[in-house]
Design a protein around this motif. Structure first.
Motif, PDB file in Angstrom:
ATOM      1  N   THR A 193       0.827  -1.199   0.000  1.00 43.92           N
ATOM      2  CA  THR A 193       0.000   0.000   0.000  1.00 43.92           C
ATOM      3  C   THR A 193       0.864   1.253   0.000  1.00 43.92           C
ATOM      4  O   THR A 193       1.893   1.307   0.678  1.00 43.92           O
ATOM      5  CB  THR A 193      -0.919   0.002   1.247  1.00 43.92           C
ATOM      6  N   PHE A 232      -8.731   1.557  -3.469  1.00 39.05           N
ATOM      7  CA  PHE A 232      -8.474   2.967  -3.154  1.00 39.05           C
ATOM      8  C   PHE A 232      -9.216   3.335  -1.879  1.00 39.05           C
ATOM      9  O   PHE A 232     -10.429   3.137  -1.778  1.00 39.05           O
ATOM     10  CB  PHE A 232      -8.964   3.826  -4.330  1.00 39.05           C
ATOM     11  N   ARG A 234     -10.180   6.389   0.728  1.00 38.02           N
ATOM     12  CA  ARG A 234     -10.209   7.829   0.962  1.00 38.02           C
ATOM     13  C   ARG A 234      -9.829   8.148   2.408  1.00 38.02           C
ATOM     14  O   ARG A 234      -9.772   7.270   3.268  1.00 38.02           O
ATOM     15  CB  ARG A 234     -11.595   8.380   0.647  1.00 38.02           C
ATOM     16  N   ALA A 244      -5.137   1.130 -11.682  1.00 35.98           N
ATOM     17  CA  ALA A 244      -4.144   2.198 -11.598  1.00 35.98           C
ATOM     18  C   ALA A 244      -3.019   1.975 -12.591  1.00 35.98           C
ATOM     19  O   ALA A 244      -2.630   0.841 -12.868  1.00 35.98           O
ATOM     20  CB  ALA A 244      -3.581   2.292 -10.179  1.00 35.98           C
ATOM     21  N   THR A 262      -4.992   6.607 -10.650  1.00 38.93           N
ATOM     22  CA  THR A 262      -5.994   5.598 -10.314  1.00 38.93           C
ATOM     23  C   THR A 262      -7.362   6.006 -10.833  1.00 38.93           C
ATOM     24  O   THR A 262      -7.876   7.078 -10.475  1.00 38.93           O
ATOM     25  CB  THR A 262      -6.070   5.387  -8.793  1.00 38.93           C
ATOM     26  N   VAL A 264     -10.910   5.376 -10.212  1.00 35.76           N
ATOM     27  CA  VAL A 264     -11.665   4.854  -9.078  1.00 35.76           C
ATOM     28  C   VAL A 264     -13.054   4.451  -9.564  1.00 35.76           C
ATOM     29  O   VAL A 264     -13.817   5.278 -10.069  1.00 35.76           O
ATOM     30  CB  VAL A 264     -11.772   5.913  -7.962  1.00 35.76           C
ATOM     31  N   CYS A 276      -4.888   9.976   0.358  1.00 36.99           N
ATOM     32  CA  CYS A 276      -5.558   8.689   0.170  1.00 36.99           C
ATOM     33  C   CYS A 276      -4.516   7.583   0.067  1.00 36.99           C
ATOM     34  O   CYS A 276      -3.320   7.848  -0.056  1.00 36.99           O
ATOM     35  CB  CYS A 276      -6.414   8.722  -1.098  1.00 36.99           C
ATOM     36  N   VAL A 278      -3.554   3.649  -1.770  1.00 39.66           N
ATOM     37  CA  VAL A 278      -3.816   2.713  -2.854  1.00 39.66           C
ATOM     38  C   VAL A 278      -3.137   1.395  -2.508  1.00 39.66           C
ATOM     39  O   VAL A 278      -1.926   1.363  -2.242  1.00 39.66           O
ATOM     40  CB  VAL A 278      -3.280   3.243  -4.200  1.00 39.66           C
TER      41      VAL A 278
END
Length: 326
Positions: A193, A232, A234, A244, A262, A264, A276, A278
């Protein structure tokens, strides 16, 4: 989760966190090897009914000694703290690491940090942990210091995966450089991540029907250029699947700086300025240069379909994966 910084003012640790079990290490990546150390600390703290803390160092020591080649951080400090909170730790101590601190003797580190500041009741580290000027403090030194000062010491053997290979941050970095995010996840125990602020791009994706949330990763990030199935998150914790692209966009902007873009799924709104994350679930293909935008859009539709299919069947690996990616 509370994050403490040992600074010039010598910020006092709250009384409720003193006298706990302290897991010590850099823990970059918080991978399965690190988790064997961290889970031991949590177990001891649970048995004794005392808090569990992590003592780590910022920035990464290699960045201090070799600033011209900064280390590719698998988990920058904020993300690492979030992972450790998900595991159940009460606090993270981020000790400033600089050249001055590297000259501290092992004995002074025991006295000033473990005893006078943390009042450690028990220390848990990996079997090869060394500390102090010239790495003078090793396992035997730590065990002797524990006996002398009245704190327990647990040394955890190297963790090996199902193939009897030692799990390491450097190996995980090499997997990510190859785009092998599924293999990296098996070593990490959760999906790799990244976390960054969403920035404005050229908005070409919007005109093609694929608006993207753009992020600038650190220049030392060694993730392979390509297209990935991702999830993803937020800032408010809401999750969306997506696809992505990481790279230089050879069809439209071959000379641009690398970006993580990305698309979304099932979302419309303004994400600019929002921090954010990913999470990478699968590498779909390498970055390609297409003969015009029409061919690019056709491939983007295929990428979306493949990503949706891959993400439809994913399940969490464990506690960390559930906390970060689900």
């Amino acid at each position: 989760m509370t994050v403490f910084h040992r600074n010039e003012t010598k910020q006092r640790l709250p009384e409720a966190l003193c006298g706990g079990v302290v897991a010590i290490g850099n823990f970059d990546g918080v991978h399965r090897g690190h988790q064997s150390v961290l889970n031991r600390a949590l177990a001891i703290a649970g048995d004794q009914g005392i808090p569990a803390l992590v003592l780590t160092f910022e920035p990464h020591p290699r960045t201090v000694f070799r600033p011209e080649t900064p280390v590719f951080r698998l988990t920058p400090a904020p993300l690492k703290a979030r992972i450790l909170e998900g595991m159940g730790f009460s606090a993270v101590i981020e000790y400033p690491f600089d050249r001055s601190f590297s000259e501290t003797s092992a004995g002074d580190f025991i006295r000033a940090t473990l005893m006078e500041w943390l009042h450690a009741a028990h220390v848990v580290t990996g079997f090869d942990f060394h500390f102090g000027k010239g790495r003078e403090g090793g396992p035997a030194f730590l065990m002797a210091a524990g006996q002398e000062n009245g704190f327990g010491v647990t040394l955890v053997d190297a963790f090996r995966d199902e193939n009897a290979s030692v799990v390491s941050s450097s190996f995980i970095r090499s997997l990510l450089a190859d785009g092998a995010v599924s293999e990296a996840a098996a070593q990490l125990g959760y999906r790799y991540t990244v976390e960054a602020e969403v920035i404005a791009g050229k908005q070409l994706g919007r005109t093609l029907g694929y608006p993207t949330a753009n992020m600038q990763l650190p220049p030392e990030a060694e993730l392979r250029n390509g297209i990935y199935a991702v999830r993803f998150r937020r800032a408010d914790g809401t999750l969306h699947d997506g696809v992505a692209s990481f790279g230089r966009r050879p069809t439209v902007d071959a000379d641009g700086a690398p970006l993580l873009e990305t698309f979304v799924f099932d979302f419309s709104g303004d994400l600019y300025g929002e921090t954010c994350s990913v999470s990478f679930f699968g590498h779909l293909r390498d970055e390609l240069k297409f003969d015009g935008l029409d061919a690019l859009v056709v491939q983007m539709k295929r990428d979306e379909e493949e990503a949706r299919a891959l993400l439809a069947g994913v399940r969490p690996f464990g506690v960390i994966d559930r906390a970060v990616c689900f």
